[in-house]
Write a protein that holds these residues in place. Structure first.
Motif, PDB file in Angstrom:
ATOM      1  N   HIS A  50       0.826  -1.211   0.000  1.00  0.00           N
ATOM      2  CA  HIS A  50       0.000   0.000   0.000  1.00  0.00           C
ATOM      3  C   HIS A  50       0.856   1.255   0.000  1.00  0.00           C
ATOM      4  O   HIS A  50       0.341   2.355   0.121  1.00  0.00           O
ATOM      5  N   ASN A  51       2.160   1.069  -0.140  1.00  0.00           N
ATOM      6  CA  ASN A  51       3.077   2.209  -0.136  1.00  0.00           C
ATOM      7  C   ASN A  51       3.242   2.716  -1.574  1.00  0.00           C
ATOM      8  O   ASN A  51       3.932   2.120  -2.385  1.00  0.00           O
ATOM      9  N   ASP A  52       2.584   3.859  -1.857  1.00  0.00           N
ATOM     10  CA  ASP A  52       2.588   4.379  -3.226  1.00  0.00           C
ATOM     11  C   ASP A  52       3.989   4.704  -3.718  1.00  0.00           C
ATOM     12  O   ASP A  52       4.318   4.471  -4.875  1.00  0.00           O
ATOM     13  N   LEU A  53       4.813   5.257  -2.825  1.00  0.00           N
ATOM     14  CA  LEU A  53       6.162   5.635  -3.221  1.00  0.00           C
ATOM     15  C   LEU A  53       6.924   4.425  -3.747  1.00  0.00           C
ATOM     16  O   LEU A  53       7.574   4.468  -4.795  1.00  0.00           O
ATOM     17  N   LEU A  55       5.668   1.480  -4.791  1.00  0.00           N
ATOM     18  CA  LEU A  55       5.070   0.927  -6.006  1.00  0.00           C
ATOM     19  C   LEU A  55       5.438   1.779  -7.218  1.00  0.00           C
ATOM     20  O   LEU A  55       5.787   1.256  -8.274  1.00  0.00           O
ATOM     21  N   GLN A  56       5.380   3.123  -7.031  1.00  0.00           N
ATOM     22  CA  GLN A  56       5.732   4.012  -8.137  1.00  0.00           C
ATOM     23  C   GLN A  56       7.188   3.808  -8.540  1.00  0.00           C
ATOM     24  O   GLN A  56       7.509   3.736  -9.727  1.00  0.00           O
TER      25      GLN A  56
END
Lengths: 273, 274
Positions: A50-53, A55-56
């Motif tokens: 759930h960590n967008d950073l 995953l991005q």
């Protein structure tokens, strides 16, 4: 003697794997402590997903690695084809340039790219073509350090190839372009593939060079990991390590078994012949 | 395949390497010898002299790490090369597996182990020892280098040792050579090219690292790489001085490598790097 070398191997393996084992073990730890195991949890893995950073930056890494290794494969394969028919002194001059990015320390390469891009930023900015550090600079840099691996993988295949096959195709009326794609390319394909894979993995793994040429918006996974290790204790890093370890293990097993299978098949065929 | 145009295929690559290899390297040299206004100067190069202690420390720690890798890796490579085929493959895989993990993670692992209240101190505490200051020491930096680059030593050594025919060793033994002589007069001379490749592949990344020293060495054990990083991305932004230090680093490495090549004779160079 036998047990001595067995023990020796075990000690080295312990040295190589114990730190990784510890890392993975504490990815299941409830508390943030890195030495006290307080209880089992999978929390850090769910947080990771759930960590967008993260995953991005994983997405960035994949995009940069794929694009740069494709470009490097095309340019590098063409270069190897041309190099093969060059005069010796010319060829060895170009090969010396090719070795440069491999022998040079990574940090010097990274720094030299930064100088180039900063200079280009200034010059192009004057004619309103300014750019930011980001995907573009990352890909340019990655293509450059990937190129040698492609060339060094394709060149030996070119050398092994029977050049008369190509000439025979021409003699039989095949146009050169078609002869290249139908005769030469299939012959050197294994070299191209292994060059591509090598370039791709080096690209995925690169930290030092990316560190100097990436912008704030285009961080790759290694760069994100680095900033995580700098900030505070976070077992998410342990979770990433565990996932990467499993992925690498699976890939290596696959490659190995595939290789072993192929070897067995070719040995059997060799035995029949 | 020889046609009039085939060397044209090399053109895109030549252009690319001109713009992205030759020009950037040239820029490093130009920046090292000029001021902001473009004037020629030797100030920055001579300023590197102030950091002699950092240079010496980098070379010294990298050299220790390289020697340790050689001492640990050599016997392992030899044992591996005398194993049956399938076991060799498995061993190769086991040695390459950690190599494919990102080196940041590998270094981070040691950070957590060596910490003041880390795992190792805790284990030592059980038997009534310590706690020791292990992290932020030069020893930790060397350990990080050895851990990260040991496979780079083992792989070239192994690949050269598989080429040593067991019958050569057996012949020497039959003719009365003892183990010591077999190693000193057969195995080691025949593996020299692997030794020098391994040394290069461990020494170059060790001497130029800046992450290992930062993560395991704390602030007090700066290496050349940290200095360069500070000039480009740190507080002390000064690309001219940074370029000068980079130049010194490159010259240093070239010197070390040519020194190594002295021992290597004129062995075949092709494919040695991979």
């Amino acid at each position: 003697m036998k047990w001595l070398s067995k023990t020796y191997i075990w000690v080295i393996m312990l040295f190589l794997y114990a730190p990784i084992g510890v890392l993975i073990f504490f990815s299941f730890n409830q508390s943030k402590s890195r030495s006290n195991f307080t209880g089992f949890t999978l929390d850090w893995y769910t947080r990771l997903f759930h960590n967008d950073l993260i995953l991005q930056s994983l997405l960035n890494t994949l995009i940069v690695a794929l694009v740069s290794s494709v470009i490097a494969t095309v340019i590098g394969t063409a270069a190897a084809v041309g190099l093969n028919s060059m005069k010796k002194w010319k060829k060895s001059l170009i090969m010396n340039i090719t070795y440069l990015p491999i022998v040079n320390p990574e940090i010097v390469i990274g720094v030299s790219f930064m100088l180039l891009f900063v200079l280009a930023q200034g010059l192009l900015g004057r004619i309103n073509l300014g750019f930011e550090f980001g995907y573009g600079t990352l890909i340019l840099a990655h293509v450059t350090f990937n190129l040698p691996y492609v060339i060094l993988n394709v060149l030996p295949k070119m050398r092994q190839m029977d050049k008369y096959v190509y000439e025979a195709a021409l003699d039989l009326g095949c146009p050169p372009v078609k002869a290249f794609f139908r005769v030469v390319l299939p012959e050197i394909m294994p070299g191209i593939l292994s060059g591509f894979l090598m370039a791709f993995t080096y690209s995925l793994d690169d930290f030092v060079i990316s560190y100097f040429v990436s912008g704030a918006s285009s961080q790759t996974l290694p760069i994100t990991i680095y900033s995580m290790t700098r900030r505070k204790v976070s077992p998410e890093i342990n979770a990433i390590s565990a996932i990467i370890f499993v992925v690498v293990l699976l890939v290596l097993l696959l490659v190995n078994f595939h290789g072993a299978h192929k070897e067995r098949v070719s040995r059997r065929e060799g035995g029949l012949a | 395949m020889k046609t009039k145009y085939s060397s044209l295929f090399t053109l895109p690559y030549l252009l690319w390497s001109l713009i992205f290899i030759i020009v950037p390297m040239g820029l490093v040299v130009v920046f090292a010898f000029t001021t902001d206004s473009g004037q020629f100067t030797l100030d920055y190069v001579s300023q590197v002299g102030e950091y002699t202690n950092v240079l010496v420390r980098s070379v010294w720690l990298a050299a220790i790490a390289t020697v340790i890798c050689l001492v640990i890796g050599y016997p392992l490579a030899f044992i591996m090369s005398r194993m049956p085929g399938f076991q060799q493959q498995t061993m190769l895989m086991l040695i390459m597996l950690p190599m494919w993990m990102n080196f940041l993670l590998r270094t981070y692992a040691w950070m957590t182990i060596l910490e003041k209240n880390g795992l190792l101190n805790k284990l030592l505490g059980f038997i009534g020892l310590g706690p020791f200051d292990m992290i932020n020491t030069q020893g930790a930096v060397v350990l990080g280098m050895v851990y990260n680059y040991l496979p780079f030593m083992i792989l070239p050594l192994y690949s050269i040792m598989t080429k040593i025919d067991s019958r050569t060793i057996e012949a020497a033994q039959d003719l009365g050579a003892n183990t010591k002589n077999v190693f000193l007069r057969i195995v080691i001379p025949m593996s020299l090219p692997g030794i020098s490749t391994g040394i290069t592949m461990v020494f170059v990344p060790s001497v130029s690292t800046f992450i290992i020293s930062r993560m395991l060495g704390g602030g007090g054990n700066l290496l050349i790489g940290d200095l360069i990083d500070l000039q480009f991305l740190g507080n002390a932004y000064n690309p001219h001085l940074g370029s000068a230090i980079s130049l010194v680093l490159m010259v240093l490495i070239l010197l070390c490598m040519s020194l190594l090549n002295q021992f290597n004779g004129d062995e075949e160079r092709e494919g040695m790097l991979l």
